[in-house]
Design an enzyme around this catalytic site. Sequence first.
Site, short mmCIF file in Angstrom:
data_model
loop_
_atom_site.label_atom_id
_atom_site.label_comp_id
_atom_site.label_asym_id
_atom_site.label_seq_id
_atom_site.Cartn_x
_atom_site.Cartn_y
_atom_site.Cartn_z
N ALA A 68 23.58 54.44 18.92
CA ALA A 68 22.35 53.76 18.50
C ALA A 68 22.67 52.56 17.62
O ALA A 68 22.06 51.49 17.75
CB ALA A 68 21.42 54.73 17.77
N THR A 110 28.21 60.23 19.56
CA THR A 110 28.18 59.53 20.85
C THR A 110 29.55 59.59 21.52
O THR A 110 29.68 59.85 22.71
CB THR A 110 27.78 58.06 20.66
N ASP A 164 22.57 62.53 6.37
CA ASP A 164 22.41 61.57 5.26
C ASP A 164 21.18 60.67 5.41
O ASP A 164 20.38 60.52 4.49
CB ASP A 164 23.58 60.58 5.25
N ARG A 205 17.81 73.95 28.34
CA ARG A 205 18.93 74.34 27.49
C ARG A 205 18.57 75.51 26.56
O ARG A 205 19.38 76.40 26.32
CB ARG A 205 19.41 73.15 26.69
P1 ADP Z 1 23.54 58.40 17.53
O1 ADP Z 1 23.83 59.24 18.74
O2 ADP Z 1 22.15 58.53 17.07
O3 ADP Z 1 24.04 57.01 17.67
P2 ADP Z 1 25.98 59.21 16.25
O4 ADP Z 1 26.29 60.54 15.69
O5 ADP Z 1 26.66 58.84 17.53
O6 ADP Z 1 24.40 59.09 16.37
O7 ADP Z 1 26.34 58.07 15.22
C1 ADP Z 1 25.88 58.09 13.90
C2 ADP Z 1 26.95 57.47 13.03
O8 ADP Z 1 26.44 57.32 11.71
C3 ADP Z 1 28.19 58.35 12.91
O9 ADP Z 1 29.32 57.59 13.25
C4 ADP Z 1 28.19 58.79 11.46
O10 ADP Z 1 29.50 58.97 10.95
C5 ADP Z 1 27.48 57.62 10.79
N1 ADP Z 1 26.88 57.95 9.49
C6 ADP Z 1 26.28 59.11 9.11
N2 ADP Z 1 25.86 59.04 7.85
C7 ADP Z 1 26.20 57.79 7.40
C8 ADP Z 1 26.03 57.10 6.16
N3 ADP Z 1 25.45 57.68 5.12
N4 ADP Z 1 26.51 55.83 6.06
C9 ADP Z 1 27.11 55.22 7.11
N5 ADP Z 1 27.31 55.83 8.30
C10 ADP Z 1 26.85 57.09 8.46
#
Ligand code: ADP
Length: 544
Positions: free
Chosen positions: A47, A75, A312, A371
């Site tokens: 995303a 992802t 977070d 699922r």
């Molecule tokens: P999506 O599928 O919605 O894109 P993902 O899990 O693939 O979600 O990606 C979310 C990303 O955000 C991860 O790489 C995660 O490490 C990062 N992330 C989570 N919390 C924080 C934060 N507080 N600050 C910066 N990055 C974060």
Amino acid sequence: MKKLKTSWGIFVLVLVLITSILACTTHGGGRGVTETADVIVIGAGGAGFAAAMAAHQGGSSVILLESMNRPGGNTMIAGGAFQSVNPTLQSQLAMTDAHRAAIMALVNKPPHDNFERDLQQTVRKQLEEFTAANRPGLFDSVEWHALQSYNAGDYIGTPELVMTLTSNLPPTREWMTTNGMQWSTNPNINVRIFTVLGGLWQRSNRPEMPLGTGFIDMGVRYVEANSDRITLHLETRATEFIVENGRVTGVRATGPGGDRNFMATRGVVLATGGFGANVEMRQRYNDMGNPPLWGPGLRNALSTNHPGTTGDGIMMAESIGANLVGMEWIQMLPMGDPRTGSLSGNIEMGVEDRFFVNKNGDRFMDEGGRRDYMTNALLAQPDSWMWVICDAQSYPDPVNNRNNFGETIVQLVEAGRAFQADTIEELARLIDVPPANLRRAVDEFNAGVAAGTDRFGRSLWRIRIDQPPFYAGARIPTVHHTMGGVEINNNAQVINTAGRVIPGLFAAGEVTGGIHGTNRVGGNALADIFVFGRIAGTNAAAVR
Ligand code: ADP
């Protein structure tokens, strides 16, 4: 005199330092160094990359923050299925009476509401036209995708978001292709477009690269090619939003350079993913369900998630008044590796071509179902353990055909993670289930292929399982996805608890809620993150 001069010099130096620190923090009034871009994106998963790319294409400079030491998030380790109507590939598939019956069952059921009624009417008409025109291939449409998704989420999803998702998928897939996404070029059409577990229809587009690596590779290459306008900060964890006069103008983050303020002249996009790896948080929200979706066993369940899936962003958004929706809906899959909970080691190549047996060698469910239904069925079996059974037809080229993790069946058998035998009875002995039961299960499956249905109401079939060698691989339940999160509207703007837009703040991906309802359809996650990531990035860049 010399001493006085030195003291005066130090005083001036300190004054200069104080002035420059103040200059850096005037925007947010916070501590540390400030960096500014038109758009700040938090989280470098699918995303986040989609938002960064779209914002850049909207003319914005972008700063992308990632808490981990590498981009990718969940992802990167996703199964790779991208659920999207794809007329070109689907025209080469077979449409069976069972497919037709599955459509009619859903369009003829009493509608839950006007949205479902409208979708039913549209799909019924589309199917009539498809039949009258004698069109080749498997029927599909964005309305049929929406109807299946809305129904499979028990009508908890927001109709507008469901429709925004499915109708934007074909153009978003094209946009991704234009931006370097590589889709599978496998000569077998059933590999290129398949039915992922819980995907309910053969519309999962398969990437060329394993897992979700191809999706992230696209994003990383885009950022590298546009490094003059997009900056990626790794190991930089966003901690709180900076809000000025009710508008989100930036974010505080902590990282190798200490605490920093990242200010956005246009908008901030929250794309931090879900909370599947935060055991306390997922248990707390699960227990708020009425009744809870999962029992206390959820606490000790393994997970497919990466450690950064901490929730977070959801907590940060909640602390500035964002509304949270559907937090109690946590998705478990029946497809975890028994040692790690990961999706690796999975021997299924598509829903149609395999079935499951328990430790007694008995089938126990519609293996093409939702699922949540399948996981509940598995939890009711001895030791919550099952074997996936398939045959040589899943692997026309056993040395080169790879599962979504890039693993071949030959490698999995050699590693003792899958079993191979020339007869069903020998396979049964290898996995320690009664041979007569496994034989009965195979016969039942093959009768289902012929009849197009079975005692569980399964509707997704293709060919008989009768070509040696036969294969078995063990699977257990595993925590996969969190459906709930920050409420957004169709423009990916975040909504507060009073139902109003929070100015300056957009969100996309697993951090959001309200799209998938109680149960996300397989392949709809990668779909969601790219559709809404793109919308969020575009709209953040358009803020003036
Ligand atoms: P999506 O599928 O919605 O894109 P993902 O899990 O693939 O979600 O990606 C979310 C990303 O955000 C991860 O790489 C995660 O490490 C990062 N992330 C989570 N919390 C924080 C934060 N507080 N600050 C910066 N990055 C974060």
